[in-house]
Design an enzyme around this catalytic site. Structure first.
Site, mmCIF file in Angstrom:
data_model
loop_
_atom_site.group_PDB
_atom_site.id
_atom_site.type_symbol
_atom_site.label_atom_id
_atom_site.label_comp_id
_atom_site.label_asym_id
_atom_site.label_seq_id
_atom_site.Cartn_x
_atom_site.Cartn_y
_atom_site.Cartn_z
ATOM 1 N N ARG A 139 0.857 -1.174 0.000
ATOM 2 C CA ARG A 139 0.000 0.000 0.000
ATOM 3 C C ARG A 139 0.902 1.235 0.000
ATOM 4 O O ARG A 139 1.946 1.252 0.664
ATOM 5 C CB ARG A 139 -0.910 0.037 1.235
ATOM 6 C CG ARG A 139 -2.103 -0.906 1.166
ATOM 7 C CD ARG A 139 -3.135 -0.451 0.129
ATOM 8 N NE ARG A 139 -4.318 -1.293 0.121
ATOM 9 C CZ ARG A 139 -4.505 -2.338 -0.700
ATOM 10 N NH1 ARG A 139 -3.576 -2.671 -1.576
ATOM 11 N NH2 ARG A 139 -5.627 -3.027 -0.662
ATOM 12 N N GLU A 149 -3.115 7.895 -4.174
ATOM 13 C CA GLU A 149 -3.557 7.443 -5.495
ATOM 14 C C GLU A 149 -4.836 8.161 -5.913
ATOM 15 O O GLU A 149 -5.696 8.366 -5.064
ATOM 16 C CB GLU A 149 -3.815 5.926 -5.473
ATOM 17 C CG GLU A 149 -2.532 5.153 -5.256
ATOM 18 C CD GLU A 149 -2.726 3.655 -5.095
ATOM 19 O OE1 GLU A 149 -3.832 3.171 -5.384
ATOM 20 O OE2 GLU A 149 -1.780 2.984 -4.687
ATOM 21 N N HIS A 179 -1.066 0.503 -9.664
ATOM 22 C CA HIS A 179 -1.723 -0.397 -8.701
ATOM 23 C C HIS A 179 -2.390 -1.583 -9.425
ATOM 24 O O HIS A 179 -3.619 -1.703 -9.446
ATOM 25 C CB HIS A 179 -2.763 0.364 -7.860
ATOM 26 C CG HIS A 179 -3.097 -0.350 -6.574
ATOM 27 N ND1 HIS A 179 -3.517 0.302 -5.449
ATOM 28 C CD2 HIS A 179 -3.074 -1.665 -6.253
ATOM 29 C CE1 HIS A 179 -3.745 -0.582 -4.476
ATOM 30 N NE2 HIS A 179 -3.485 -1.792 -4.955
#
Ligand code: GLV
Length: 324
Positions: free
Chosen positions: A239, A268, A286
């Site tokens: 993450r 993000e 991602h």
């Protein structure tokens, strides 16, 4: 009799939608983008369940507006997008999709690691822009991967899959975690337990596989980056907030580490602008679990969790059993 209503917050596979439609009235957001928080809350108001993605924030504010909500089924293994405590207080079940994406995520961690060490993206761009004039002994010198030291932070399911692949490269494997793994696992993987500092000081590649928690936020910041070797490479497919992105930019600029391969970012879809211009950085959007097979399995698993939860059964992947 009217069937209970479920929201599917973003586009998912039809196979998974069909599983939910058998028993429930489904409302889908078929748009490509997440719903803005106020619209999401609005659309959840009359629903008993929801299938959501990791870009949907399910917080106190949202759940407080949904009196009938009984389950939130996340299509991801990480569930930091959901305020689990707020859900538990309201007896709302929260589920995730562990296990099915471990190998795929480990494969992609290796994709990033190899691409970063061997400069694949930089080289691809060089060739495509017609600058290649022929083989050069000194061109595109990267770093060897085989026989180097791999440092794994977090030897959970994904970390273990990453370790298993490292054996083919005949690497020395160090790992650190809050708990030491059973010796059978250490032996099987050939992984040695060390403290974080030892791992950072001795690894040629540091790869992160910890969940995002308050304790792991900025797990890698300037202090940690300064401990790493100037020839080392950082890989993050966990993450974004696990790494202090500003510190990483600084460390790369100062040559404290050699390169980085990133799949996730602190804010993000925003990215520290300076990363974009860096040739020693490989950036992915991602996508570590994004194989057709795995994403389909994640979506059907989320559907199974939701249907079980709403049918009075214990969902197979319940993260807050205290609600039962
Ligand atoms: C993806 O990032 C996941 O948590 O499943």
């Amino acid at each position: 009799m009217a069937r209970p209503k479920v929201l599917i917050s973003q586009k998912i596979f039809e196979e998974a939608v069909a599983m939910v439609k058998r028993d429930f009235e489904v409302e889908e957001n078929r748009g490509a983008a997440p719903l803005p928080p106020n619209i999401l809350a609005q659309r959840l108001k009359d629903k008993v369940g929801a299938i959501v993605l990791l870009t949907d924030k399910i917080d106190e504010d949202v759940v407080s507006q949904c009196p009938d909500l009984r389950i939130v089924s996340n299509v991801a293994v990480g569930y930091n997008n959901i305020d689990v405590a707020a859900c538990s207080r309201r007896k709302i079940m929260v589920t995730n999709t562990p296990g099915v994406l471990d190998d795929t995520t480990a494969d992609f961690t290796w994709t990033l690691l190899l691409a970063t060490a061997r400069r694949v993206v930089d080289a691809d761009q060089y060739l495509r822009s017609s600058r290649w004039k022929g083989w050069g002994l000194m061109d595109f010198l990267g770093y060897d991967v085989h026989h180097k030291v791999l440092g794994i932070c977090g030897l959970g399911r994904i970390g273990q899959c990453v370790a298993r692949r490292a054996r083919g490269f005949e690497m020395e494997i160090l790992y650190t975690d809050v708990f030491r793994a059973p010796s059978s696992i250490e032996k099987d993987l050939g992984a040695r337990f060390v403290d974080k500092e030892t791992l950072l000081k001795n690894s040629d590649f540091v790869t992160l596989h910890v969940p995002l928690l308050p304790e792991t936020t900025h797990y890698i910041s300037m202090v940690e980056l300064s401990l790493m070797k100037p020839t080392s490479i950082l890989i993050n497919a966990s993450r974004g907030p696990v790494v202090d992105e500003k510190a990483l930019v600084q460390a790369l600029k100062e040559g404290r580490i050699a390169a980085a391969g990133l799949d996730v970012y602190e804010n993000e879809p925003e990215i520290e602008p300076e990363l974009i211009g860096m040739k020693n950085v490989v950036l992915a959007p991602h996508m570590a679990s994004a194989s057709r097979e795995t994403r389909l399995r994640m979506a059907t698993m989320a559907a199974e969790n939701l249907v079980a939860g709403l049918s009075g059964k214990r969902p197979p992947n319940l993260v807050n059993p205290e609600v039962l």
